[in-house]
Design an enzyme around this catalytic site. Sequence first.
Site, PDB file in Angstrom:
ATOM      1  N   ARG A  51       0.846  -1.207   0.000  1.00  0.00           N
ATOM      2  CA  ARG A  51       0.000   0.000   0.000  1.00  0.00           C
ATOM      3  C   ARG A  51       0.877   1.251   0.000  1.00  0.00           C
ATOM      4  O   ARG A  51       0.985   1.944  -0.986  1.00  0.00           O
ATOM      5  CB  ARG A  51      -0.945  -0.028   1.219  1.00  0.00           C
ATOM      6  CG  ARG A  51      -2.111   0.943   1.113  1.00  0.00           C
ATOM      7  CD  ARG A  51      -1.765   2.372   1.441  1.00  0.00           C
ATOM      8  NE  ARG A  51      -1.220   2.543   2.778  1.00  0.00           N
ATOM      9  CZ  ARG A  51      -0.668   3.677   3.207  1.00  0.00           C
ATOM     10  NH1 ARG A  51      -0.599   4.718   2.411  1.00  0.00           N
ATOM     11  NH2 ARG A  51      -0.177   3.751   4.428  1.00  0.00           N
ATOM     12  N   ASP A  52       1.543   1.540   1.116  1.00  0.00           N
ATOM     13  CA  ASP A  52       2.327   2.773   1.249  1.00  0.00           C
ATOM     14  C   ASP A  52       3.417   2.825   0.186  1.00  0.00           C
ATOM     15  O   ASP A  52       3.640   3.861  -0.449  1.00  0.00           O
ATOM     16  CB  ASP A  52       2.945   2.810   2.659  1.00  0.00           C
ATOM     17  CG  ASP A  52       3.290   4.220   3.112  1.00  0.00           C
ATOM     18  OD1 ASP A  52       3.569   5.055   2.249  1.00  0.00           O
ATOM     19  OD2 ASP A  52       3.301   4.472   4.327  1.00  0.00           O
ATOM     20  N   HIS A  98       4.504   4.050  12.896  1.00  0.00           N
ATOM     21  CA  HIS A  98       4.672   4.027  11.437  1.00  0.00           C
ATOM     22  C   HIS A  98       5.743   5.060  11.095  1.00  0.00           C
ATOM     23  O   HIS A  98       5.483   6.246  11.053  1.00  0.00           O
ATOM     24  CB  HIS A  98       3.321   4.368  10.779  1.00  0.00           C
ATOM     25  CG  HIS A  98       3.356   4.442   9.287  1.00  0.00           C
ATOM     26  ND1 HIS A  98       2.773   3.479   8.486  1.00  0.00           N
ATOM     27  CD2 HIS A  98       3.890   5.357   8.445  1.00  0.00           C
ATOM     28  CE1 HIS A  98       2.948   3.817   7.205  1.00  0.00           C
ATOM     29  NE2 HIS A  98       3.620   4.946   7.164  1.00  0.00           N
ATOM     30  N   HIS A 119       9.039   6.583   8.825  1.00  0.00           N
ATOM     31  CA  HIS A 119       9.716   6.664   7.528  1.00  0.00           C
ATOM     32  C   HIS A 119      11.196   6.905   7.767  1.00  0.00           C
ATOM     33  O   HIS A 119      11.594   7.359   8.840  1.00  0.00           O
ATOM     34  CB  HIS A 119       9.094   7.767   6.668  1.00  0.00           C
ATOM     35  CG  HIS A 119       7.826   7.329   6.001  1.00  0.00           C
ATOM     36  ND1 HIS A 119       7.696   7.259   4.630  1.00  0.00           N
ATOM     37  CD2 HIS A 119       6.650   6.919   6.500  1.00  0.00           C
ATOM     38  CE1 HIS A 119       6.472   6.830   4.325  1.00  0.00           C
ATOM     39  NE2 HIS A 119       5.811   6.615   5.445  1.00  0.00           N
ATOM     40  N   CYS A 131       9.949   9.686  -2.127  1.00  0.00           N
ATOM     41  CA  CYS A 131       9.145  10.846  -2.474  1.00  0.00           C
ATOM     42  C   CYS A 131       9.607  11.342  -3.825  1.00  0.00           C
ATOM     43  O   CYS A 131      10.796  11.591  -4.029  1.00  0.00           O
ATOM     44  CB  CYS A 131       9.334  11.924  -1.406  1.00  0.00           C
ATOM     45  SG  CYS A 131       8.554  13.460  -1.840  1.00  0.00           S
ATOM     46  N   ASN A 169       9.513   4.105   3.676  1.00  0.00           N
ATOM     47  CA  ASN A 169       9.243   3.547   4.998  1.00  0.00           C
ATOM     48  C   ASN A 169      10.491   2.893   5.584  1.00  0.00           C
ATOM     49  O   ASN A 169      11.446   2.585   4.875  1.00  0.00           O
ATOM     50  CB  ASN A 169       8.159   2.476   4.883  1.00  0.00           C
ATOM     51  CG  ASN A 169       6.802   3.070   4.550  1.00  0.00           C
ATOM     52  OD1 ASN A 169       6.103   3.562   5.415  1.00  0.00           O
ATOM     53  ND2 ASN A 169       6.447   3.046   3.268  1.00  0.00           N
TER      54      ASN A 169
HETATM   55 ZN    ZN Z   1       3.777   6.003   5.427  1.00  0.00          ZN
END
Ligand code: ZN
Length: 316
Positions: free
Chosen positions: A19-20, A213, A215, A246, A255
């Site tokens: 997902r991420d 969570h 990064h 990014c 992540n």
């Molecule tokens: Zn994230």
Amino acid sequence: MSFDPKAGPDVLISEVGPRDGLQSVKATMPTEHKKRWISALHDAGIREIEVASFVPAKLLPQMADAEEVVRHALTLPGLTVMALVPNLRGAEAALAAGVHKVTIPVSASEAHSLANVRKTREQMIDTVREIVALRNRTAPGVKIEAGISTAFGCTIQGLVAEDDVIRMAAWCAAAGVDDCGLSDTTGYANPAQVRRLFRRMRSEIGEKAGAAHMHNTRGLGLANCLAAFEEGVRVFDSSLGGLGGCPYAPGASGNVVTEDLVFMFEAMGVRTGIDIDRLIAAREPLKAGLPGEPLYGMTPEAGLPKGFQQGVSHVS
Ligand code: ZN
């Protein structure tokens, strides 16, 4: 610290790459490759995977096959199948698809909330309430997590007040979510801040305090996870190969790298339930599905230390 060898894992590693990771890269991984990758992650011992997000395909074409990916993941025994849902419509689709758990992104930063979901923070809490009501009505067994995003800083507004973060967590808990995680969406967090915020959140919402969570944008992902662990956090989101990054910050990784996180915990004698060799092997279907995409991770590059034995406590 001592651990019972017969006990289950001490921490839960929740893989968010499908997902991420996949939603932050330009290319779209073909559905068959996603399925192979998710199976390989499960095979390595991963027991919770965020497999997709339920958003309009025109916004995120990478996630257009969410339903089919969920259907595949549901066939894997013992796996908690998770999906991200930004709104009620997404939640309806995810529950209809049969997920075990949904995660709702709730921004602590007003500016990020408006940019990301086009809602104020208060409006987003209304959405959380609607999703909880829908779950209670139609799928009472499904768990709901609120992921407080931009909890450690925001690329749009900069500083995010810690009081705002804690207030959002308290509102989400009151709205009926099962747990509430803190997300360093922007890679701004440092270990002291991580400890402070998780401690405050736990004192505010108790057992509903959930996952970290993190990064790795500034290289502090593992340090931040360790800080959260020392503060009592036992659920960690991470991504195989640190997938993500990014598009506006070339070279920035995404992540926390699952392979490195698992290595850190296992080396400390903290059981993850994950086989590191198989985990590293799960990079193959990822590479095959996203040719040319850079993957990160120190452990896969360096290999395991000589004499390293997984599952043996290295704590004396
Ligand atoms: Zn994230």
